[in-house]
Design a protein around this motif. Structure first.
Motif, PDB file in Angstrom:
ATOM      1  N   LEU A 118       7.410 -18.837   5.722  1.00 26.44           N
ATOM      2  CA  LEU A 118       8.082 -17.793   5.234  1.00 26.44           C
ATOM      3  C   LEU A 118       7.322 -17.176   3.909  1.00 26.44           C
ATOM      4  CD1 LEU A 118      11.783 -18.452   5.601  1.00 26.44           C
ATOM      5  CD2 LEU A 118      10.317 -16.968   6.986  1.00 26.44           C
ATOM      6  N   VAL A 119       6.985 -18.264   3.208  1.00 27.78           N
ATOM      7  CA  VAL A 119       5.950 -17.705   2.027  1.00 27.78           C
ATOM      8  C   VAL A 119       4.985 -16.912   2.279  1.00 27.78           C
ATOM      9  CG1 VAL A 119       4.867 -18.663  -0.069  1.00 27.78           C
ATOM     10  CG2 VAL A 119       7.053 -19.507   0.560  1.00 27.78           C
ATOM     11  N   ASN A 120       4.120 -17.597   3.293  1.00 28.04           N
ATOM     12  CA  ASN A 120       2.880 -16.772   3.893  1.00 28.04           C
ATOM     13  C   ASN A 120       3.326 -15.415   4.382  1.00 28.04           C
ATOM     14  OD1 ASN A 120       1.481 -19.025   3.042  1.00 28.04           O
ATOM     15  ND2 ASN A 120       1.429 -20.020   5.108  1.00 28.04           N
ATOM     16  N   LEU A 121       3.980 -15.518   5.231  1.00 28.84           N
ATOM     17  CA  LEU A 121       4.541 -14.150   5.960  1.00 28.84           C
ATOM     18  C   LEU A 121       4.951 -13.049   4.905  1.00 28.84           C
ATOM     19  CD1 LEU A 121       6.490 -15.464   9.091  1.00 28.84           C
ATOM     20  CD2 LEU A 121       4.262 -14.631   9.090  1.00 28.84           C
ATOM     21  N   PHE A 122       5.382 -13.478   3.927  1.00 27.82           N
ATOM     22  CA  PHE A 122       5.861 -12.398   2.878  1.00 27.82           C
ATOM     23  C   PHE A 122       4.620 -11.951   1.871  1.00 27.82           C
ATOM     24  CE2 PHE A 122      10.367 -13.466   3.736  1.00 27.82           C
ATOM     25  CZ  PHE A 122      10.993 -12.065   3.858  1.00 27.82           C
ATOM     26  N   THR A 123       3.823 -13.198   1.543  1.00 30.97           N
ATOM     27  CA  THR A 123       2.701 -12.973   0.898  1.00 30.97           C
ATOM     28  C   THR A 123       1.729 -11.845   1.386  1.00 30.97           C
ATOM     29  OG1 THR A 123       2.908 -15.261   0.019  1.00 30.97           O
ATOM     30  CG2 THR A 123       0.722 -14.100  -0.282  1.00 30.97           C
ATOM     31  N   ARG A 124       1.743 -12.296   2.804  1.00 27.99           N
ATOM     32  CA  ARG A 124       0.690 -11.045   3.464  1.00 27.99           C
ATOM     33  C   ARG A 124       1.307  -9.821   3.321  1.00 27.99           C
ATOM     34  NH1 ARG A 124       0.564 -15.234   7.675  1.00 27.99           N
ATOM     35  NH2 ARG A 124      -1.602 -16.522   7.394  1.00 27.99           N
ATOM     36  N   LEU A 125       2.541  -9.669   3.113  1.00 26.89           N
ATOM     37  CA  LEU A 125       2.982  -8.201   3.192  1.00 26.89           C
ATOM     38  C   LEU A 125       2.730  -7.670   1.578  1.00 26.89           C
ATOM     39  CD1 LEU A 125       6.423  -8.407   5.034  1.00 26.89           C
ATOM     40  CD2 LEU A 125       4.465  -6.557   5.375  1.00 26.89           C
ATOM     41  N   GLY A 126       2.479  -8.705   0.702  1.00 23.01           N
ATOM     42  CA  GLY A 126       2.517  -8.298  -0.812  1.00 23.01           C
ATOM     43  C   GLY A 126       3.749  -8.512  -1.477  1.00 23.01           C
ATOM     44  N   LYS A 180      -2.615  -2.007   8.052  1.00 22.97           N
ATOM     45  CA  LYS A 180      -2.644  -1.098   6.793  1.00 22.97           C
ATOM     46  C   LYS A 180      -3.293  -1.667   5.468  1.00 22.97           C
ATOM     47  CE  LYS A 180       1.492   0.892   6.286  1.00 22.97           C
ATOM     48  NZ  LYS A 180       2.402   1.660   5.844  1.00 22.97           N
ATOM     49  N   ARG A 181      -2.688  -2.874   5.496  1.00 21.99           N
ATOM     50  CA  ARG A 181      -3.386  -3.680   4.174  1.00 21.99           C
ATOM     51  C   ARG A 181      -4.704  -4.316   4.316  1.00 21.99           C
ATOM     52  NH1 ARG A 181       0.201  -4.933   0.320  1.00 21.99           N
ATOM     53  NH2 ARG A 181      -0.694  -7.044  -0.256  1.00 21.99           N
TER      54      ARG A 181
END
Length: 513
Positions: free
Chosen positions: A368-376, A189-190
């Motif tokens: 974890l930073v990268n995974l949450f960042t991709r979610l915004g 979606k993003r």
């Protein structure tokens, strides 16, 4: 040669007010002609904890009170300080310079004030006698030899990629596929042009860094620890990290226990990996906001989106900065009537000032930073903390509180002003405080306050003002004739003013180009 100069802590004031006692960042030691033997334990403890001051020339007497006894040979003591401090067989590293040392004269007696700075996470631990086990940390007013678990935590903190560990014998079957599919759908979606929806799960997990080749093991595809934490089945996570636990409590109201709970291991939440934990708990945090709507300057109703943003940043910050190899503490998010609490295992890897200014960021779990960042849902380079501070300043909330030691970090996000935290103030006292806080920056005189509130007699007003001063809600400025009363200056206001000054300087510089 170190010259006599103004001390960084007001030692004379402490003595005059009889407040001379040891604390988490102040240590007094008797020293006449020699540097005390136990000096280096405190040196190590302060360096490995939060820094502090060692004052030589003050002695604890038989009545367990401290008195100034002075040093007789300061030059010899300072020679010993730098001679031993620069001997790697005695101390792992010298962190002192002449700027950290001050000499003062109190009642005709010489005292030496030595500031021990906290060292960076890469430099910890500072240890003695060439033995890592001879490391100390500061707890309350004492120096304690570091435990095995505490030492392991300090050594782990040197890494910015704790969750990059490659796991043997873990496959995609150990992941909660519903979590993977939900995350893939959100990323599609993003980023619809990336084609995530057309990838099978193996390829998708490789693209986002959860599965990678182990170049040291025949390029076998292996799972990273962060991937297991984020997407894993609960039992699979527990098989690698038996102490893994996440929790959420809603403790609002007068209930003895809690109104609501999300508990890792509960049958109601069978696969509470970090992604599911985030989705479930963030929804509850968002729905917990019950503050009334307000009107902005255009008379349009404000929403609580900004408060939700602050909650999201604080919540995600707790998750991504946790030390998941710590066996003593869990992730705990809690809702109270006046504040939110977020606790995670592991010390904060930057200073409090760096957090509030957003000037630095030190990840513990890069994946974890990268995974949450991709979610915004997370920010790189410390900007997440600035979103929190922006909300706090706009709503005039109390300053967030941070408590961090070697094993746990606690973050308290207040959602009320300072005055609302004082439950023993009368409505009249709150009314006076509000008038002062909305007055001029330089404050209001007593007569001006009385003009605003003629219902108060002079004696009543004086009692109210004294009480507000005692509670440090307001400050007195100037002498009796020119005295004014102003709201206490808050640290966030200093940050805000610094930002305005910086912007003004930038505009002036650009104007001249």
């Amino acid at each position: 040669m170190i010259t006599e100069k103004k001390v960084s802590i007001d030692l004379k004031k402490l003595i005059n007010e009889n407040h001379i006692y040891e604390s988490v960042n102040i240590e007094y030691k008797r020293a006449r002609n020699e540097l005390p033997r136990d000096f280096w334990k405190t040196y190590s403890a302060f360096a490995n904890t939060a820094g502090g001051y060692i004052i030589l020339g003050i002695t604890e007497n038989n009545e367990q009170c401290f008195e100034v006894t002075g040093v007789l040979d300061s030059d010899h003591i300072l020679d010993q300080l730098f001679s031993i401090g620069n001997n790697p067989n005695k101390v792992s590293k010298n962190i002192l310079s002449t700027e950290d040392i001050e000499i003062d004269n109190i009642d005709g007696k010489t005292v030496i004030i030595i500031h021990i700075p906290e060292v960076s996470v890469q430099e910890k631990p500072i240890f003695l006698n060439n033995e890592l086990s001879q490391s100390y940390i500061r707890k309350h007013s004492g120096d304690y030899k570091i435990s095995t678990d505490e030492l392991a935590a300090l050594l782990r903190d040197r890494s910015d990629h704790l969750d990059y560990e490659l796991l043997d014998n873990y496959t995609i079957e150990d992941l909660d596929i519903d979590s993977v599919e939900r995350y893939k759908f959100e990323l599609h979606k993003r980023n619809p042009d990336m084609g995530f929806n057309k990838m099978d799960n193996d390829l998708f997990l490789q693209r986002i860094g959860v599965l990678v080749e182990d170049r040291n093991d025949n390029r076998i595809i292996k799972m990273r620890l962060g991937g297991l934490l984020f997407f894993g089945k609960y039992e699979a996570i527990k098989s690698r990290l038996p102490h893994y636990h996440v929790d959420y409590f809603d403790r609002r109201g007068e209930t003895e226990r809690w109104r609501d709970r999300v508990d890792g291991g509960n049958f109601e939440f069978p696969d509470l990996n970090l992604y599911n934990y985030f989705l479930i708990v963030y929804d509850k945090l968002s729905n917990s906001i019950e503050r009334p709507f307000e009107l902005d300057t255009n008379m349009i109703r404000k929403t609580q989106v900004d408060i939700k943003t602050a909650l999201r940043e604080a919540f995600v910050n707790m998750i991504i900065h946790a030390d998941y190899l710590n066996s003593r503490y869990s992730l705990i998010a809690e809702v109270y009537d006046l504040y939110y609490s977020f606790k995670n295992p592991g010390t904060m890897k930057i200073s409090k000032s760096e957090f509030f200014l957003g000037s630095n960021s030190r990840p513990r779990n890069t994946l974890l930073v990268n995974l949450f960042t991709r979610l915004g849902a997370a920010e790189h380079a410390g900007s997440g903390s600035q979103k929190i501070i922006k909300v706090v300043k706009e709503h005039q909330f109390s300053l967030p509180e941070i408590d961090s030691n070697c094993e746990q970090t606690s973050f308290k996000l207040w959602v009320v002003e300072d005055i609302e935290r004082c439950d023993n103030l009368t409505n009249k006292e709150k009314l006076i405080y509000k008038s002062i806080s909305q007055g001029r920056i330089e404050g209001l005189s007593k007569s001006e306050i009385q003009d605003l509130h003629p219902e108060f007699s002079l004696s009543q007003l004086t009692r109210v003002l004294d009480k507000l001063v005692d509670k440090k809600l307001i400050i007195k400025q100037g002498g009796n004739r020119n005295r004014t009363y102003a709201r206490s200056f808050q640290p966030l206001e200093a940050i805000s003013r610094f930002e305005h000054i910086s912007e003004a300087i930038k505009k002036l510089l650009l104007k001249d180009i």
